[in-house]
Write a protein that holds these residues in place. Structure first.
Motif, PDB file in Angstrom:
ATOM      1  N   ASP A 169      -2.983  46.021  43.608  1.00 16.46           N
ATOM      2  CA  ASP A 169      -2.030  46.677  44.521  1.00 16.46           C
ATOM      3  C   ASP A 169      -2.774  47.547  45.527  1.00 16.46           C
ATOM      4  OD1 ASP A 169       0.130  45.596  43.133  1.00 16.46           O
ATOM      5  OD2 ASP A 169       0.437  47.399  41.909  1.00 16.46           O
ATOM      6  N   VAL A 170      -3.747  48.301  45.015  1.00 18.13           N
ATOM      7  CA  VAL A 170      -4.515  49.198  45.894  1.00 18.13           C
ATOM      8  C   VAL A 170      -5.254  48.378  46.951  1.00 18.13           C
ATOM      9  CG1 VAL A 170      -6.459  50.813  45.988  1.00 18.13           C
ATOM     10  CG2 VAL A 170      -4.728  51.033  44.176  1.00 18.13           C
ATOM     11  N   ALA A 171      -5.893  47.296  46.513  1.00 15.52           N
ATOM     12  CA  ALA A 171      -6.655  46.463  47.459  1.00 15.52           C
ATOM     13  C   ALA A 171      -5.727  45.887  48.528  1.00 15.52           C
ATOM     14  CB  ALA A 171      -7.380  45.352  46.709  1.00 15.52           C
ATOM     15  N   GLU A 172      -4.533  45.468  48.115  1.00 15.48           N
ATOM     16  CA  GLU A 172      -3.575  44.910  49.086  1.00 15.48           C
ATOM     17  C   GLU A 172      -3.127  45.979  50.093  1.00 15.48           C
ATOM     18  OE1 GLU A 172      -0.030  43.031  47.395  1.00 15.48           O
ATOM     19  OE2 GLU A 172       1.049  43.471  49.262  1.00 15.48           O
ATOM     20  N   ALA A 173      -2.802  47.155  49.566  1.00 14.37           N
ATOM     21  CA  ALA A 173      -2.259  48.207  50.436  1.00 14.37           C
ATOM     22  C   ALA A 173      -3.272  48.689  51.468  1.00 14.37           C
ATOM     23  CB  ALA A 173      -1.776  49.391  49.588  1.00 14.37           C
ATOM     24  N   MET A 174      -4.550  48.526  51.192  1.00 12.51           N
ATOM     25  CA  MET A 174      -5.563  48.987  52.154  1.00 12.51           C
ATOM     26  C   MET A 174      -5.436  48.269  53.500  1.00 12.51           C
ATOM     27  SD  MET A 174      -7.196  51.525  51.030  1.00 12.51           S
ATOM     28  CE  MET A 174      -6.449  52.303  49.569  1.00 12.51           C
ATOM     29  N   HIS A 175      -4.710  47.141  53.529  1.00  7.86           N
ATOM     30  CA  HIS A 175      -4.515  46.412  54.792  1.00  7.86           C
ATOM     31  C   HIS A 175      -3.257  46.850  55.536  1.00  7.86           C
ATOM     32  CE1 HIS A 175      -7.801  43.802  53.648  1.00  7.86           C
ATOM     33  NE2 HIS A 175      -7.217  43.564  52.483  1.00  7.86           N
ATOM     34  N   TRP A 176      -2.432  47.683  54.935  1.00  8.42           N
ATOM     35  CA  TRP A 176      -1.203  48.129  55.610  1.00  8.42           C
ATOM     36  C   TRP A 176      -1.561  49.092  56.747  1.00  8.42           C
ATOM     37  CZ3 TRP A 176       2.169  49.832  50.795  1.00  8.42           C
ATOM     38  CH2 TRP A 176       2.382  48.709  49.979  1.00  8.42           C
ATOM     39  N   PRO A 177      -0.745  49.112  57.799  1.00  8.05           N
ATOM     40  CA  PRO A 177      -1.140  49.894  58.981  1.00  8.05           C
ATOM     41  C   PRO A 177      -1.173  51.407  58.783  1.00  8.05           C
ATOM     42  CG  PRO A 177       1.061  48.951  59.256  1.00  8.05           C
ATOM     43  CD  PRO A 177       0.474  48.306  58.039  1.00  8.05           C
ATOM     44  N   GLY A 178      -0.340  51.935  57.870  1.00  7.73           N
ATOM     45  CA  GLY A 178      -0.276  53.393  57.730  1.00  7.73           C
ATOM     46  C   GLY A 178      -1.107  53.957  56.589  1.00  7.73           C
ATOM     47  N   ILE A 179      -1.858  53.111  55.889  1.00  7.94           N
ATOM     48  CA  ILE A 179      -2.632  53.597  54.734  1.00  7.94           C
ATOM     49  C   ILE A 179      -3.939  54.221  55.205  1.00  7.94           C
ATOM     50  CG2 ILE A 179      -3.898  52.923  52.648  1.00  7.94           C
ATOM     51  CD1 ILE A 179      -0.974  52.831  52.084  1.00  7.94           C
ATOM     52  N   VAL A 180      -4.145  55.475  54.830  1.00  6.81           N
ATOM     53  CA  VAL A 180      -5.317  56.207  55.304  1.00  6.81           C
ATOM     54  C   VAL A 180      -6.353  56.397  54.197  1.00  6.81           C
ATOM     55  CG1 VAL A 180      -4.504  58.547  54.802  1.00  6.81           C
ATOM     56  CG2 VAL A 180      -5.888  58.124  56.851  1.00  6.81           C
ATOM     57  N   GLY A 181      -5.966  56.072  52.961  1.00  4.13           N
ATOM     58  CA  GLY A 181      -6.919  56.264  51.874  1.00  4.13           C
ATOM     59  C   GLY A 181      -6.232  56.121  50.525  1.00  4.13           C
ATOM     60  N   LEU A 182      -6.951  56.526  49.497  1.00 11.43           N
ATOM     61  CA  LEU A 182      -6.429  56.480  48.132  1.00 11.43           C
ATOM     62  C   LEU A 182      -5.908  57.856  47.767  1.00 11.43           C
ATOM     63  CD1 LEU A 182      -6.276  54.552  45.617  1.00 11.43           C
ATOM     64  CD2 LEU A 182      -8.422  55.600  44.854  1.00 11.43           C
ATOM     65  N   GLY A 183      -4.719  57.897  47.184  1.00 14.45           N
ATOM     66  CA  GLY A 183      -4.144  59.173  46.755  1.00 14.45           C
ATOM     67  C   GLY A 183      -4.892  59.734  45.557  1.00 14.45           C
ATOM     68  N   GLU A 184      -4.637  60.998  45.333  1.00 14.83           N
ATOM     69  CA  GLU A 184      -5.385  61.762  44.336  1.00 14.83           C
ATOM     70  C   GLU A 184      -5.729  60.960  43.065  1.00 14.83           C
ATOM     71  OE1 GLU A 184      -3.085  65.026  42.772  1.00 14.83           O
ATOM     72  OE2 GLU A 184      -1.260  64.190  43.605  1.00 14.83           O
TER      73      GLU A 184
END
Ligand SMILES: [Zn+2]
Length: 365
Positions: A169-184
């Motif tokens: 899920d994390v790897a997929e979300a890294m391609h979304w336009p508004g994702i700036v990083g990994l949460g805490e």
């Protein structure tokens, strides 16, 4: 990061150039204010700001040459012009609000950029819930960047959550336009023990060139802390004493320091700057969790900056901690965090740098 809801600097660079060169009129000019420059930590009297297509085209002593018949002119009347405030780490769900209503509550307080980790909805709806918050964030008139939740559930085996966030899920979300990083990264024992799932989430974030948020909620600054830092988290907001802030900054992390509805961590840690004299550019202010009552009665990031000043911090340094320091940390220094050409035109007018009354907020022009 590309935010499709808002033009990038290169998208509109020709327009900005023509305004700055005097060949085209600005959309808006803010006249005759005190320019608070967070790059140089200066206040410059009698400056104007010219804005085009939501971004700053020019800042200087006289923008009358950028003013056409249709240009909206805002008279600053000698007030300070400060960058819109940034909340470096927070959860919209803590306000019991949706992204749109949270934005509506905090814009009058001068918050124009937020770095939000929707991990509460991730517990309920998984990746789909994160996407809902992310998509609504991109529709707002201010900058809401999303940190992809890293730990849902936060305590595996002890919670019965509706969904779980996976490394995929994390790897997929890294391609979304508004994702700036990994949460805490709350699973600090996992990182310290090189748990493959936690390391896969961090690796996906680092390989995407994004920022890994930390959460090291332990007073132990020995080997567990060393192992956690070696795992990749780039900031931490769980420090509660001066030694915590110093240890994090010395190890190349940013000390994120909270004043939320229930967090009171600024007074104990800001002495690392005000008394020990450490470089303040590695010290960042945030709220983490603000209940809607706090937003209504006390404010948002304006409350945090005021509090830092009341704790003895120089007002210009306190403003850097809620503007340029945050932008730099997330790799967004060329997009937000200062009143300089190319940046999103997020500007606050205030008549006092200590009490920080928020008298006018311009968001994205
Ligand atoms: Zn948090």
């Amino acid at each position: 990061m590309t935010d499709k809801a808002f033009p990038s600097w290169p998208d509109i660079a020709p327009d900005l150039i023509h305004v700055a060169a005097g060949r085209a009129p600005a959309d808006t000019v803010i006249r005759q204010g005190k320019w608070v420059n967070v790059h140089t930590r200066e206040v410059l009297d009698n400056h104007d700001i010219a804005i085009k297509s939501g971004r700053i085209a020019y800042v200087g002593p006289d923008a009358s040459y950028c003013t056409g018949p249709d240009t909206q002119v805002i008279e600053a009347q000698g007030r300070y012009m400060i960058p819109g405030l940034c909340d470096a780490h927070m959860h919209i769900e803590s306000g019991m609000l949706t992204p749109a209503e949270f934005a509506r509550a905090v814009i009058p307080h001068g918050t124009t950029s937020m770095f939000t980790d929707p991990h509460e909805i991730a517990n309920v709806l998984g990746l789909e819930g994160v996407r809902l918050m992310h998509d609504e964030a991109l529709l707002q008139p201010v900058n809401i960047f999303t940190q992809m939740p890293s730990c849902a559930p936060s305590a595996p085996g002890l919670e019965t959550t509706g969904f779980e966030i996976t490394a995929e899920d994390v790897a997929e979300a890294m391609h979304w336009p508004g994702i700036v990083g990994l949460g805490e990264m709350m699973n600090f024992p996992g990182v310290a023990n090189a748990d493959p799932k936690m390391l896969a989430e961090i690796a996906a974030t680092q390989r995407a060139g994004k920022t890994v948020g930390g959460h090291y909620a332990s007073p132990d600054l020995g080997r567990d802390f060393a192992a956690y830092v070696a795992g990749g988290p780039a900031d931490d907001h769980e420090g509660t004493c001066e030694a915590d802030a110093i240890a994090r900054m010395r190890q190349g992390m940013r000390a994120m320091v909270r004043l939320g509805s229930a967090w009171y961590d600024v007074e104990a840690q800001i002495t690392a700057i005000t008394e020990k004299g450490l470089d303040p550019r590695n010290f960042i202010l945030c709220t983490d969790d603000c209940h809607s009552g706090t937003l209504v009665h006390d404010g948002h990031m304006n409350r945090v900056v005021r509090h830092a000043i009341a704790c003895g911090c120089d007002p210009l340094i306190a403003l850097q901690m809620a503007t340029i320091n945050t932008a730099t940390h997330f790799g967004l220094e060329r997009d937000i965090g200062s009143i300089t050409p190319g940046r999103r035109a997020d500007v606050i007018l205030t008549s006092d740098l200590t009490d920080l009354p928020i008298e006018l907020v311009v968001a994205r022009g």
